[in-house]
Structures are given as structure tokens and as C-alpha cells.
Design a protein around this motif. Structure first.
Motif, PDB file in Angstrom:
ATOM      1  N   VAL A  47      12.449  45.027  23.848  1.00 47.65           N
ATOM      2  CA  VAL A  47      11.764  44.833  22.489  1.00 47.65           C
ATOM      3  C   VAL A  47      11.417  46.060  21.649  1.00 47.65           C
ATOM      4  N   VAL A  53       4.408  43.738  21.596  1.00 46.15           N
ATOM      5  CA  VAL A  53       4.950  42.988  22.322  1.00 46.15           C
ATOM      6  C   VAL A  53       6.697  43.868  23.040  1.00 46.15           C
ATOM      7  N   LYS A  57      11.533  44.038  29.263  1.00 49.55           N
ATOM      8  CA  LYS A  57      11.246  42.343  29.501  1.00 49.55           C
ATOM      9  C   LYS A  57      12.311  42.422  31.138  1.00 49.55           C
ATOM     10  N   TYR A 107      17.517  32.916  19.070  1.00 50.46           N
ATOM     11  CA  TYR A 107      15.900  33.583  20.222  1.00 50.46           C
ATOM     12  C   TYR A 107      15.941  31.794  19.670  1.00 50.46           C
ATOM     13  N   ASP A 166       6.849  36.346  28.618  1.00 54.60           N
ATOM     14  CA  ASP A 166       7.065  37.657  27.380  1.00 54.60           C
ATOM     15  C   ASP A 166       7.343  36.431  26.030  1.00 54.60           C
ATOM     16  N   ILE A 170       6.409  37.066  21.885  1.00 56.21           N
ATOM     17  CA  ILE A 170       7.511  37.785  21.047  1.00 56.21           C
ATOM     18  C   ILE A 170       7.177  36.561  19.430  1.00 56.21           C
ATOM     19  N   THR A 171       7.294  34.995  19.820  1.00 52.49           N
ATOM     20  CA  THR A 171       7.946  34.044  18.873  1.00 52.49           C
ATOM     21  C   THR A 171       6.147  34.001  18.207  1.00 52.49           C
ATOM     22  N   GLN A 173       4.779  36.963  17.744  1.00 52.59           N
ATOM     23  CA  GLN A 173       4.635  37.927  16.614  1.00 52.59           C
ATOM     24  C   GLN A 173       5.678  37.271  15.342  1.00 52.59           C
ATOM     25  N   TYR A 174       7.036  37.115  15.742  1.00 52.99           N
ATOM     26  CA  TYR A 174       8.167  37.104  14.846  1.00 52.99           C
ATOM     27  C   TYR A 174       7.242  35.665  13.594  1.00 52.99           C
ATOM     28  N   ALA A 180      11.151  41.389  14.721  1.00 48.77           N
ATOM     29  CA  ALA A 180      11.263  41.839  16.040  1.00 48.77           C
ATOM     30  C   ALA A 180      12.623  42.114  16.267  1.00 48.77           C
ATOM     31  N   MET A 182      15.379  43.422  19.450  1.00 46.66           N
ATOM     32  CA  MET A 182      15.916  43.898  20.880  1.00 46.66           C
ATOM     33  C   MET A 182      16.595  44.708  21.062  1.00 46.66           C
TER      34      MET A 182
END
Length: 192
Positions: A47, A53, A57, A107, A166, A170-171, A173-174, A180, A182
Motif C-alpha cells: 500500500v 496505512v 501487506k 476493492y 489491514d 485502508i477503507t 482512509q478511503y 488509497a 497500491m
């Protein structure tokens, strides 16, 4: 003096283990030596952002790494993820809007009685170049096999799973508006 120079420079040196450093390899006539990063180290799942984040991962690859689920043959480098709209179908339980994930990494979450391959198919149909499924249970990512509703052979993009531990940050923050991104690539390819 030489030792002091070596120690002082140690913090800036980068290196890779080359195949010849690992010992002799008895290849038969006409055989080529293997690609150690691809064949023995595997893929790097990173990521890139946002910072809270970011990092490598742990993941699983759908279909046990078979090409039936879309092999990772080219670097996916610093690509934005795309979730279904807020309040929408985070499980990919139904078809997603055409082009809504174009050029991005789909995602979505595990669950809802939807087979992994169906989630992957719906993200692919929406234009995703890869799919990341977040486990909805604690304890890490799990293996993903083909189901009976959607045919796995129609998946041409790589499909991965990451853990809930993990995925949830991320979700978060998104959903807070942070982009986000990757990277999914062989170790050492275009990365320090």
C-alpha cells in the motif's frame, strides 16, 4: 580506517541476493535458470498511500496462483483503489456500473453469500485491472476457490485477498477522502 569507511557507508548501501550467491544449480541441457524473485519470492503487495496505512501487506492469491484467475504478468504500480459508492454495495453482490472502476484496483469486501469469483467478475466488468477482496472476518486472508455460479475461467485480472485488520484501516482512509494507492509486483521491480 577502511572498516570505519565501510561502517559509515553501510546505511546507504542497497543490494540484492543474486542467484549465483545461492550456490550451484544443476541445470540440465537446454534448461535456463529460474527467475528467483518470481518463482521463489513471489509478489510484493504494497500500500503506497495514504501514509497511516502504507506498507507491505500479507495476501492470498485467488485460485492458488493459477492463470485461470488472471496471472500477474506486469507490474501494477501505484494504482488507485476504487470501492463501490458509499452506502452502496461494498460486497459486489450485484453488477457494478460499467466503467466505474476503469484502470483502478477494485476493492470490495468478502461476504454476503457472494462467491469470490463473482465479486472478481463484477469488478472486472466495471473496468478494474486487479481486484482486492478484504476479509470480513479477523485472522488474516484466506484461500479463494472458484464457486459454482460464475466461471473462474472468465477472470483475466489478478485477484487478491488481504486481512480485515489491514483492510478496515485502508477503507477508513478511503472513505475519509484519502486516495488509497497500491503496488502489486515482483519484489525488486521498480521499487527501492
Amino acid at each position: 580506517m577502511l572498516l570505519a569507511a565501510c561502517i559509515a557507508g553501510a546505511g546507504v548501501a542497497n543490494g540484492q541476493i543474486q542467484q549465483l550467491a545461492l550456490g550451484p544449480f544443476p541445470y540440465g541441457a537446454g534448461e535456463s535458470d529460474p527467475n528467483w524473485y518470481k518463482d521463489y519470492v513471489g509478489l510484493r503487495f504494497l500500500v503506497n498511500s495514504p501514509v497511516p496505512v502504507a506498507g507491505d501487506k500479507v495476501y492470498t492469491f485467488a485460485g492458488g496462483g493459477t492463470t485461470a484467475w488472471g496471472a500477474t504478468t506486469a507490474a501494477i504500480s501505484n494504482v488507485q483503489i476504487c470501492m463501490p459508492p458509499l452506502g452502496g454495495d461494498t460486497l459486489a453482490a450485484a453488477a457494478l456500473p460499467a466503467g466505474s472502476m476503469a484502470g483502478k484496483i477494485g476493492y470490495v469486501y468478502r461476504g454476503g453469500g457472494v462467491e469470490f469469483v463473482c465479486k472478481a467478475q463484477r469488478c472486472q466488468d466495471a473496468g478494474a485491472i486487479a481486484v482486492v477482496i478484504v476479509n470480513n472476518q479477523t485472522g488474516g486472508p484466506i484461500g479463494m476457490g472458484a464457486g459454482t455460479i460464475c466461471p473462474a475461467v472468465s477472470i483475466t485480472v489478478p485477484v487478491f485477498m488481504i486481512s480485515k485488520e489491514d483492510g478496515d484501516p485502508i477503507t477508513g482512509q478511503y472513505r475519509a477522502g484519502d486516495t488509497a494507492r497500491m503496488t502489486i509486483t515482483q519484489w525488486g521491480l521498480n521499487l527501492p
